[in-house]
Design an enzyme around this catalytic site. Structure first.
Site, PDB file in Angstrom:
ATOM      1  N   ALA C 248       0.825  -1.207   0.000  1.00  0.00           N
ATOM      2  CA  ALA C 248       0.000   0.000   0.000  1.00  0.00           C
ATOM      3  C   ALA C 248       0.862   1.261   0.000  1.00  0.00           C
ATOM      4  CB  ALA C 248      -0.926  -0.013   1.208  1.00  0.00           C
ATOM      5  N   HIS C 249       0.210   2.415  -0.096  1.00  0.00           N
ATOM      6  CA  HIS C 249       0.953   3.672  -0.215  1.00  0.00           C
ATOM      7  C   HIS C 249       1.793   3.971   1.017  1.00  0.00           C
ATOM      8  CE1 HIS C 249      -2.882   6.110   1.117  1.00  0.00           C
ATOM      9  NE2 HIS C 249      -2.707   5.051   1.845  1.00  0.00           N
TER      10      HIS C 249
END
Lengths: 350, 350, 350
Positions: C248-249
């Site tokens: 994920a980011h």
């Protein structure tokens, strides 16, 4: 919801074609299918789940497929089947409209001169076919399929769209692969190099094997199947994989086994025939599962299974507040068991 | 880290545009955003998480977005918001640079003659658009998108790149889909054929339904959404799906529900509105979840949930050595409970 | 199974090249590799797993790679290595045949005029390269790769096929990415807007950061790596990701960490160096893992880990019938613990 087409069949034709017993007007004609609740007089419905028995009497379907025990409740024409769900699956296939797949190679496709493509195959836009690849009779490659060097696609297989066969992949006949699937990518093999002038680091193990997929297999969207390190990764015939499944290198899956979405099998595991692997279940590497083993959703298989049957792991869902209390106690389960034994011992010595 | 652009806004302009209260020099101008720690005088920062309050006084940001209670600590110009995170999301969108998307159809795209493509749409390289597909006004299809026969993409939707809509898929307006997503692939429906001259094998259930996706939905990278068997698979408006999510056939997802990465919903499950499904959580088939149900990460929903609230399953992480002891005890939990009851009974009979 | 090629090496050449000690005829020549059981006189085998020691004496391999302790059992020429698996990995690489990758840009590729592509790079069919992208020396882009605006691919990296770099992605040197991987897609950031004239709904948080991937990293098939919201998502050098992993980011992964298939790391988590994350394991957002932490398969990390070691969660697999009884008891574990304590207290007061 209902589906109608331009082809149609009479009750008598369906009974003969599928070996079912017809009741009612032999000339009743249907051109599609629908749910019991929504089907109209030109459509066929079915009753497989007793939960919907109440809908049968009121159904407007031209023909219904039912078990013998439900025949009395049918309002009109009926086909009697021992397994209405199975009979319906076969009948509904008559009304499925597949996208058009014109024979020949689309001008935007890129086909290596050494590839052999059957004249009856359909090669869609932007497909790329590598050296020495073989595309069999009646194969349909939808748009954006990539068939790597030396891969073979057996007759009448269909790669719906955007399927990638990387290298050394052999598909049997009538294989169906959904978009985004990647077959024949590198297995995940690494050796750890502790020494030398460089800091400790990973060294990639070359993946020199391939993938063999048997006749009548189905591979779901965005599923990945790695090729073997030395031996091949193998799916025997009629293996059915749902979406987003991960099959690691050197896995062997027996015929007629089905896996639900997001299941994963680690390297060199051997799964038997007629197994059922639930959604997001996992199998650790190098294990063996006997034939006819069922694994329930999200379970993790941590040891080989030698007997058919159903196996599970996990704990039940609860509201988070009580769950947190129970989960915290899990960390002391061994201590509780010892304390319980101690109390029992004390009691016995009283 | 900071982001700067060629457009800029004054404090007064931002206050007016977003309905916020401005404090400080109305003419302060910003052309980008940054973290409190990194932002400079031409950038806007924000404080939403009290963990970072200490950074506020020292921030070099030209403008900060804060709650009223933090205004006293602001070193310069400020915008006061009830929800600074939300206000920042809206402001930062002014500085987002989307890749160029020239209006028109790229010469490498393959568009069926019966497809209807709006003149204001942008169709990228190697896109393939099938028969009777409809592409609405202002739609952007990035490179390598495949729009299957009869699919519809609503106005101002953006398919970033390499998105596949297989067949009978309808997208609403302003839908955003990330690369690798596959929508409208076959549901995983199989009937088991025990009899006949062949060995027992699977028969595929035709998947005759479609997929309907409402306005303002977002679908993450490599997420898969199967089409329905007879009814459609449905996402109502403003449903937000992260990456690698699996939505099986005939699932129904209520408006404003969000799912984190690797969540999976099995066939015919019905999820309510404003639900939050955690990462890698799963929902079994045919279940119903009420509105405003939250499922924590990696939980498996095994029964319908009729009340809003937060639900969990799983056991806590531990060092593997004590974990192994506790986990081994789990296999005897029923026996322990019985032994505990027996001890209590003995005591009460003393 | 065996692999043969048109290049060959003598025992002496291999010993010198890889710093191993040779035993037997220095002129023995091999042109491929195989398993101990299948290798013939022109192939090299290895013994790393003591499970296969019995196969050594009977092996027909021209050369075997063994530990010193197994030398006495070798039937012919041998190379002695402290770590035969590692030595084999390096030797086998000599015999790997990669698909042909002609230097230059395939005529079907679409390259923006502002992109800079090295003259020694190979750009495959249907690749799309965006504005200001940079493709380094000796890079191979297989068919259907998409390199978004402003992305950089470092020298000698190989994107096997159908890899998408969305935007603001920088790859180091010798990076290997497998088909279907998506790097640089939007992070999953949403702010909830309760008020206003519309019903409560989600507002997208712009994702303005990028992704930086270090030298010698490997990214598996259909793996997704989101770009950061403001800071970059980072993989340091020699990070090895298997298939279908979700990063994920703003995640930060330390050098030499390896993750097995279907692992997932939520936003802003920071993973140390030399970590091993098992298959389908998960790490919640904003956590930190120290260097040299191992997480076993399907475990969920719910708190930061500050000490190296191995960590696990989950319960063992059982037959479903006893499992169901045990699992049902889990919902009362807190009550059992209290009842156990009460019994102990009673006993102590007797």
């Amino acid at each position: 919801m209902t589906v109608s087409t331009t082809t149609s069949y009479t009750l008598a034709e369906l009974a003969e074609r599928f070996g079912l017993v017809a009741h009612g007007d032999a000339g009743v004609r249907v051109d599609g299918v629908g749910t019991l609740a929504a089907a109209g007089p030109s459509q066929l419905g079915f009753l497989a789940n007793s939960k919907y028995t109440a809908q049968l009497a009121a159904s407007g379907a031209g023909i219904v497929v039912v078990r013998a025990e439900n025949l009395a409740d049918c309002p009109g024409a009926a086909l009697v089947a021992a397994d209405p769900y199975l009979a319906y699956a076969k009948i509904a296939a008559l009304f499925e409209r597949l996208p058009a797949a014109p024979v020949g190679i689309h001008p935007s496709a890129v086909v290596a001169p050494t590839a052999r493509v059957s004249q009856s195959a359909s090669i869609g836009p932007c497909c790329v076919i590598g050296d020495d690849a073989v595309i069999g009779d009646g194969v349909v490659l939808g748009p954006h399929c990539i068939i790597g060097d030396g891969c073979t696609v057996g007759a009448h297989s269909r790669l719906v769209a955007r399927v990638t066969l990387v290298v050394r992949v052999t598909l049997g006949q009538r294989v169906l692969i959904h978009p985004g699937a990647v077959i024949g990518s590198d297995g995940f093999g690494l050796a750890f190099d502790r020494g030398g002038p460089d800091p400790a680091h990973w060294v990639k193990m070359p993946q020199l094997g391939g993938v063999r997929i048997g006749d009548d297999c189905e591979v779901g969207a965005n599923t990945t199947i790695d090729r073997g390190a030395l031996e091949d990764t193998v799916l025997e015939e009629d293996v059915r994989l749902d979406n987003q499944i991960q099959i690691a290198h050197n896995v062997y899956v027996g015929a007629h086994t089905a896996m639900a979405g997001c299941a994963a099998v680690a390297g060199s595991a051997k799964i038997g025939r007629y197994c059922m692997i639930g959604g997001n279940a996992g199998v650790l590497g190098h294990l063996e599962l006997a034939d006819r083993v069922t694994i329930t959703a999200k379970s993790l298989v941590t040891h080989s299974i030698h007997e058919p049957g159903e196996y599970s792991s996990g704990v039940p869902l609860q509201e988070s507040r009580p769950w947190r209390k129970n989960a915290a106690r899990f960390k002391h389960l061994d201590a509780y068991a010892r304390r319980l034994s101690a109390l029992e011992k004390d009691k016995n010595h009283e």
